[in-house]
Design an enzyme around this catalytic site. Structure first.
Site, short mmCIF file in Angstrom:
data_model
loop_
_atom_site.label_atom_id
_atom_site.label_comp_id
_atom_site.label_asym_id
_atom_site.label_seq_id
_atom_site.Cartn_x
_atom_site.Cartn_y
_atom_site.Cartn_z
N ASP A 85 35.10 55.41 39.98
CA ASP A 85 35.94 54.24 40.26
C ASP A 85 36.97 54.09 39.12
O ASP A 85 36.60 54.17 37.94
CB ASP A 85 35.01 53.02 40.33
CG ASP A 85 35.68 51.77 40.85
OD1 ASP A 85 36.63 51.88 41.65
OD2 ASP A 85 35.24 50.66 40.46
N GLY A 181 35.96 40.47 39.67
CA GLY A 181 35.28 39.36 39.02
C GLY A 181 35.39 38.10 39.86
O GLY A 181 35.83 38.15 41.01
N HIS A 209 39.24 46.43 46.78
CA HIS A 209 38.64 46.18 45.45
C HIS A 209 38.41 44.68 45.30
O HIS A 209 39.04 43.87 45.96
CB HIS A 209 39.57 46.72 44.37
CG HIS A 209 39.53 48.21 44.26
ND1 HIS A 209 39.02 48.87 43.18
CD2 HIS A 209 39.89 49.16 45.14
CE1 HIS A 209 39.08 50.17 43.40
NE2 HIS A 209 39.61 50.38 44.58
N GLY A 210 37.49 44.34 44.41
CA GLY A 210 37.21 42.91 44.19
C GLY A 210 36.50 42.28 45.37
O GLY A 210 36.81 41.17 45.78
N SER A 212 33.55 41.05 45.64
CA SER A 212 32.62 39.94 45.36
C SER A 212 33.32 38.61 45.49
O SER A 212 34.47 38.46 45.07
CB SER A 212 32.10 40.03 43.91
OG SER A 212 31.33 41.18 43.74
N ASN A 231 34.44 47.33 47.80
CA ASN A 231 33.79 47.51 46.50
C ASN A 231 33.12 46.22 46.03
O ASN A 231 33.76 45.17 46.01
CB ASN A 231 34.83 47.87 45.43
CG ASN A 231 35.53 49.18 45.71
OD1 ASN A 231 35.23 49.85 46.70
ND2 ASN A 231 36.46 49.54 44.86
N VAL A 232 31.86 46.36 45.62
CA VAL A 232 31.12 45.20 45.13
C VAL A 232 30.48 45.56 43.78
O VAL A 232 29.75 46.54 43.68
CB VAL A 232 30.02 44.79 46.13
CG1 VAL A 232 29.20 43.62 45.59
CG2 VAL A 232 30.62 44.43 47.48
N ASN A 233 30.76 44.75 42.80
CA ASN A 233 30.13 44.93 41.49
C ASN A 233 29.62 43.58 40.96
O ASN A 233 28.44 43.39 40.74
CB ASN A 233 31.14 45.55 40.52
CG ASN A 233 30.53 45.89 39.17
OD1 ASN A 233 29.34 46.14 39.07
ND2 ASN A 233 31.34 45.87 38.12
P1 13P Z 1 33.98 42.99 42.00
O1 13P Z 1 33.42 43.18 40.62
O2 13P Z 1 34.89 41.83 42.07
O3 13P Z 1 32.95 43.00 43.03
O4 13P Z 1 34.93 44.27 42.27
C1 13P Z 1 34.39 45.55 42.27
C2 13P Z 1 35.46 46.57 42.33
O5 13P Z 1 36.47 46.39 42.95
C3 13P Z 1 35.24 47.82 41.62
O6 13P Z 1 36.37 48.62 41.62
#
Ligand code: 13P
Length: 285
Positions: A85, A181, A209-210, A212, A231-233
């Site tokens: 990523d 975030g 992306h983003g 979450s 994408n989820v982090n």
């Molecule tokens: P979040 O951390 O907002 O879920 O985004 C994850 C992401 O887009 C990784 O590239």
């Protein structure tokens, strides 16, 4: 088991209006929790390490080897892609591919378009020899990821088309209002532009992306508008941190790592299951 590529997963997802989750790893326990969730849901899954976390985790080769061994030990049957990523440089993308990653993102979004095209094309040419897939980005995802903060810059559709045509990438991250975030208030996603870009690009899927903190009704819209990868982090990390914090606050004499860390893994697994169901990729393996 060999890792699959995004070419194996995303065109079908775009055609059938579901999305595959990309879940970022932050320690090897994340890999186990994410694989457990994907197997339980019979869903394909994308495991991703952002470039910034690779050295912290011990390097590309260690991540590849441990992921492969976990898949084997856990008897995972669903398709798994291993993706870099936000690759910083062409060289880092090549290093990931050499180590066995099946997919890379080259993030040249801060460069002038011409330079982004030249560098992305170099990654695509290299990836082709190994049958790895490539993602690239136009515009800028807002917020903070791995300590780096950026403002939102909505992608210019013409730049998206030029990048895809000139490089033949497999998936495009067109930044259209999402943020890495936590969000401040309701996300301002440019859904009309999303649909316009996705329709123009036909078979090329979009990557969000983003992922979450976006309300469920908006996630469903982003899939309708051509996103086949989300994408989820942050949400996994928040669930993990909240759980561990609670356990340690309520049991101050606890020191046995499994008693502390296992509930953290379970919390990640629960988030991943919920996202897979929301993205409608259950039983698509
Ligand atoms: P979040 O951390 O907002 O879920 O985004 C994850 C992401 O887009 C990784 O590239």
């Amino acid at each position: 088991m060999r890792f699959v590529t995004l070419k194996d997963l995303l065109p079908e997802a775009k055609k059938s209006h579901y999305a595959i989750g990309q879940f970022n790893i932050n320690s090897f326990q994340w890999i186990e929790a994410i694989l457990r969730a994907a197997e339980q849901q019979k869903s394909p899954v994308i495991l991703a390490s952002s470039d910034r976390i690779v050295d912290y985790l011990g390097g590309f080769k260690l991540i590849t080897a441990i992921t492969q061994k976990m898949i084997e030990e856990m008897k995972i049957t669903v398709p798994v892609a291993l993706h870099l990523d936000h690759g910083f440089t062409v060289e880092r993308c090549k290093e990931a591919i050499d180590a066995g990653y099946s997919s890379v993102m080259y993030d040249g979004s801060k460069l002038p378009l011409e330079e982004n095209i030249i560098k992305t094309r170099e990654v695509v040419d290299y990836a082709k020899k190994y049958n790895a897939s490539v993602e690239a980005e136009i515009g800028s995802v807002g917020g903070t990821e791995d300590g780096v903060t950026s403002g939102i810059k909505y992608a210019d559709p013409n730049e998206c088309y030029q990048l895809v045509e000139a490089t033949n990438i497999d998936v495009l991250a067109a930044a259209l209002g999402s943020v890495h975030g936590p969000y401040q208030g309701e996300p301002q996603l440019a859904l009309d532009l999303m649909k316009e870009i996705s329709d123009h690009l036909k078979d090329t899927p979009l990557s969000l992306h983003g992922g979450s903190g976006i309300p469920e009704h908006q996630i469903i819209k982003t899939i309708e508008c051509g996103h086949a990868k989300i994408n989820v982090n942050t949400e996994c990390n928040q669930a993990w941190a909240r759980t561990i914090y609670e356990i340690l606050t309520n049991n101050q004499n606890l020191y046995s790592p499994p008693d502390i860390l296992k509930p953290g893994m379970d919390a990640i697994e629960k988030v991943v299951i919920e996202k897979i169901q929301l993205f409608n990729s259950s039983n698509k393996a």
